[in-house]
Enzyme design. Structure first.
Site, PDB file in Angstrom:
ATOM      1  N   ASP A 168       0.782  -1.235   0.000  1.00 42.55           N
ATOM      2  CA  ASP A 168       0.000   0.000   0.000  1.00 42.55           C
ATOM      3  C   ASP A 168       0.822   1.298   0.000  1.00 42.55           C
ATOM      4  O   ASP A 168       0.876   2.022   0.995  1.00 42.55           O
ATOM      5  CB  ASP A 168      -0.964  -0.013   1.202  1.00 42.55           C
ATOM      6  N   HIS A 227      -0.020   4.325  16.689  1.00 43.28           N
ATOM      7  CA  HIS A 227       0.863   3.507  15.856  1.00 43.28           C
ATOM      8  C   HIS A 227       2.321   3.757  16.231  1.00 43.28           C
ATOM      9  O   HIS A 227       2.686   4.847  16.654  1.00 43.28           O
ATOM     10  CB  HIS A 227       0.710   3.902  14.382  1.00 43.28           C
ATOM     11  N   GLU A 245      -8.018   5.852  19.130  1.00 43.48           N
ATOM     12  CA  GLU A 245      -6.728   5.791  18.428  1.00 43.48           C
ATOM     13  C   GLU A 245      -6.335   7.148  17.821  1.00 43.48           C
ATOM     14  O   GLU A 245      -7.165   7.856  17.253  1.00 43.48           O
ATOM     15  CB  GLU A 245      -6.809   4.730  17.317  1.00 43.48           C
ATOM     16  N   THR A 299      -2.036  -1.539   7.191  1.00 44.73           N
ATOM     17  CA  THR A 299      -2.251  -0.573   6.120  1.00 44.73           C
ATOM     18  C   THR A 299      -3.276  -1.120   5.136  1.00 44.73           C
ATOM     19  O   THR A 299      -3.621  -0.459   4.171  1.00 44.73           O
ATOM     20  CB  THR A 299      -0.945  -0.250   5.379  1.00 44.73           C
ATOM     21  N   ARG A 321     -14.305  -0.934  13.453  1.00 41.49           N
ATOM     22  CA  ARG A 321     -13.676   0.279  13.993  1.00 41.49           C
ATOM     23  C   ARG A 321     -14.083   1.419  13.092  1.00 41.49           C
ATOM     24  O   ARG A 321     -14.345   1.217  11.902  1.00 41.49           O
ATOM     25  CB  ARG A 321     -12.159   0.132  14.091  1.00 41.49           C
ATOM     26  N   TYR A 355       3.643   7.216   7.241  1.00 43.98           N
ATOM     27  CA  TYR A 355       3.609   6.529   5.944  1.00 43.98           C
ATOM     28  C   TYR A 355       4.944   6.586   5.209  1.00 43.98           C
ATOM     29  O   TYR A 355       4.984   6.565   3.985  1.00 43.98           O
ATOM     30  CB  TYR A 355       2.507   7.137   5.059  1.00 43.98           C
ATOM     31  N   HIS A 401      -0.554   6.153  -0.146  1.00 42.43           N
ATOM     32  CA  HIS A 401      -0.725   7.076   0.976  1.00 42.43           C
ATOM     33  C   HIS A 401       0.131   8.298   0.716  1.00 42.43           C
ATOM     34  O   HIS A 401       1.149   8.215   0.022  1.00 42.43           O
ATOM     35  CB  HIS A 401      -0.264   6.418   2.282  1.00 42.43           C
ATOM     36  N   TYR A 460     -13.385   5.300  11.647  1.00 42.08           N
ATOM     37  CA  TYR A 460     -12.580   6.502  11.455  1.00 42.08           C
ATOM     38  C   TYR A 460     -13.495   7.699  11.663  1.00 42.08           C
ATOM     39  O   TYR A 460     -14.578   7.745  11.066  1.00 42.08           O
ATOM     40  CB  TYR A 460     -12.010   6.536  10.038  1.00 42.08           C
ATOM     41  N   ASP A 484     -11.069   6.163  15.507  1.00 42.76           N
ATOM     42  CA  ASP A 484      -9.716   6.470  15.015  1.00 42.76           C
ATOM     43  C   ASP A 484      -9.687   7.899  14.468  1.00 42.76           C
ATOM     44  O   ASP A 484     -10.348   8.209  13.473  1.00 42.76           O
ATOM     45  CB  ASP A 484      -9.356   5.460  13.917  1.00 42.76           C
TER      46      ASP A 484
HETATM   47  C1  LMR Z   1      -5.982   1.915   4.491  1.00 40.60           C
HETATM   48  O1  LMR Z   1      -5.223   1.860   3.499  1.00 40.60           O
HETATM   49  O2  LMR Z   1      -7.183   1.696   4.424  1.00 40.60           O
HETATM   50  C2  LMR Z   1      -5.403   2.304   5.803  1.00 40.60           C
HETATM   51  O3  LMR Z   1      -4.013   2.301   5.730  1.00 40.60           O
HETATM   52  C3  LMR Z   1      -5.941   3.608   6.183  1.00 40.60           C
HETATM   53  C4  LMR Z   1      -5.237   4.218   7.328  1.00 40.60           C
HETATM   54  O4  LMR Z   1      -4.291   4.961   7.098  1.00 40.60           O
HETATM   55  O5  LMR Z   1      -5.623   3.966   8.462  1.00 40.60           O
HETATM   56 MG    MG Z   2      -3.198   1.650   3.840  1.00 42.93          MG
END
Ligand code: LMR
Ligand code: MG
Length: 385
Positions: free
Chosen positions: A42, A244, A219, A295, A162, A90, A45, A164, A193
């Site tokens: 991933d 994290h 979080e 991620t 969870r 990230y 980001h 966001y 979160d």
């Molecule tokens: C995602 O790709 O869905 C997660 O990494 C999102 C995040 O940053 O919490």
């Molecule tokens: Mg991700």
């Protein structure tokens, strides 16, 4: 045994929502005929620049060809020197180190004919309880869509979610209300979160409003690397606070400031199983709990996390890796298995990570590079297409 070549393959994998995530599969070839595979999961980001994978492949070939893959400690030192920690969640260098480190465990365990579990402390558990993510509401209409997601996933066995939060608190509250109405105690919300989007005081104001509804923990309720802010939040809040771990230095600061109750550790953000184990042991020494973050990896990345998580003594909270359930496909013949909201480890009798690449699927999802499509910061933060 010596590494003879390194190959990278970029994969563009759409989610059920349409959002496409870009991952890189790494293969380590050896003179013993066993190959290791790993995943740099991933890259989709922020920050919005990209790694040139042709150049990265050449760099990794220079670093790794001729090395004995059992020299995991010294290879990790080389990796840290070339892809240093940057105190950013990230940081793309961490993703690179994670891919290489995972592939080392895979190739070494395969060579020995054992499971990666036999390499990293065995198994305290054969399955890990996980929760399904509900991405951040920006608009009121999304509440209904997200309730529908819960209904669908609940049918598939997920009973923990969870959420966001923080871009539309009205919608966040409405969602929690609706969940409570429709599912009562049958569905649980593990966490709210805040993703470091707010100052701790703003986060606290919203948290007070939303924790009228039952949740286990909060979080990332402060800006990134605001160790005092996190602690201020934690001192006000009855619920445990998690954050994290994205660098060992950052973890040390969180310990010094007593900023959290729970460290959210995942190999991808700290640069591999080796570093993640270091972070997990540090948490244990500091008397803190752990949960396994994510991620949203494909099966190769997810299974590596499952081995790591299975050997943790202080995995006290529900974990997050559900990537293979979020994407439309995968690149292995034997996808990781979820049942009743648990992530299952592969059979202990399988060797290495126990993953087998499906080249037909690799060809289907192969992309030429990691270049960005036309996405906005909101889309990246909220994982919407
Ligand atoms: C995602 O790709 O869905 C997660 O990494 C999102 C995040 O940053 O919490
Ligand atoms: Mg991700």
């Amino acid at each position: 045994m010596k590494i003879t070549d390194v190959k990278l393959t970029a994969i563009g994998m759409p989610r059920l929502t349409g959002f496409v995530n870009k991952h890189v599969m790494i293969q380590l070839l050896t003179d013993e005929g066993v190959d290791g595979i790993g995943e740099m999961s991933d890259f989709s980001h922020l920050p919005k620049y990209t790694i040139d994978i042709v150049d990265l492949e050449r760099t990794l070939q220079q670093l790794l060809i001729g090395q004995n893959p059992f020299n995991i400690a010294s290879i990790n030192l080389d990796l840290s020197n070339n892809f240093p920690e940057a105190m950013y969640y990230y940081e793309k260098g961490s993703f690179v180190r994670n891919g290489v480190d995972t592939a080392l465990y895979d190739v070494c365990a395969k060579f020995l004919g054992v499971s990666v579990s036999d390499f990293i402390g065995g198994r305290l558990r054969e399955k890990i309880k996980v929760c399904y993510p509900i991405f951040r509401h920006r608009f009121m209409e999304e509440v209904e869509e997200n309730i529908e997601v819960v209904r669908k996933q609940f049918e598939k066995g997920f009973d923990v979610f969870r959420l966001y939060v923080s871009k539309n608190e009205e919608a966040d509250e409405q969602f929690l209300y609706r969940i409570n109405e429709e599912f009562g105690g049958k569905v649980k919300i593990k966490s709210l979160d805040f993703s470091h989007l707010l100052d701790w005081k703003q986060a606290w104001r919203i948290a007070k409003r939303l924790t009228k509804y039952p949740v286990d923990l909060i979080e990332s309720p402060a800006y990134r690397n605001d160790f005092e802010g996190l602690r201020n939040f934690r001192m006000k809040c009855d619920l445990p606070v998690s954050e994290h771990v994205w660098s060992l230095r950052q973890q040390l600061e969180m310990i010094k400031h007593d900023s959290v109750d729970i460290f959210n550790v995942s190999p991808i953000f700290i640069g591999g199983i080796t570093s993640a184990r270091k972070a997990a042991e540090t948490a244990e020494v500091a008397g803190k709990s752990l949960l396994l973050g994510t991620t949203q990896e494909l099966s190769i990345g997810t299974t590596a996390m499952a081995y790591f998580g299975a050997a943790l003594g202080n995995l006290d909270y529900i974990s997050d890796p559900t990537g293979p359930e979020l994407y439309v496909g995968d690149i292995v013949k034997n996808k990781v298995k979820y049942r009743d909201g648990y992530l299952y480890l592969p059979d202990r009798k399988s060797t290495g990570l126990g993953m087998e690449i499906d080249w037909g699927l690799v060809d289907k999802y192969r992309i030429k590079d990691l270049s960005w499509e036309d996405v906005t910061v909101h889309q990246l933060q909220d994982r919407t297409s």
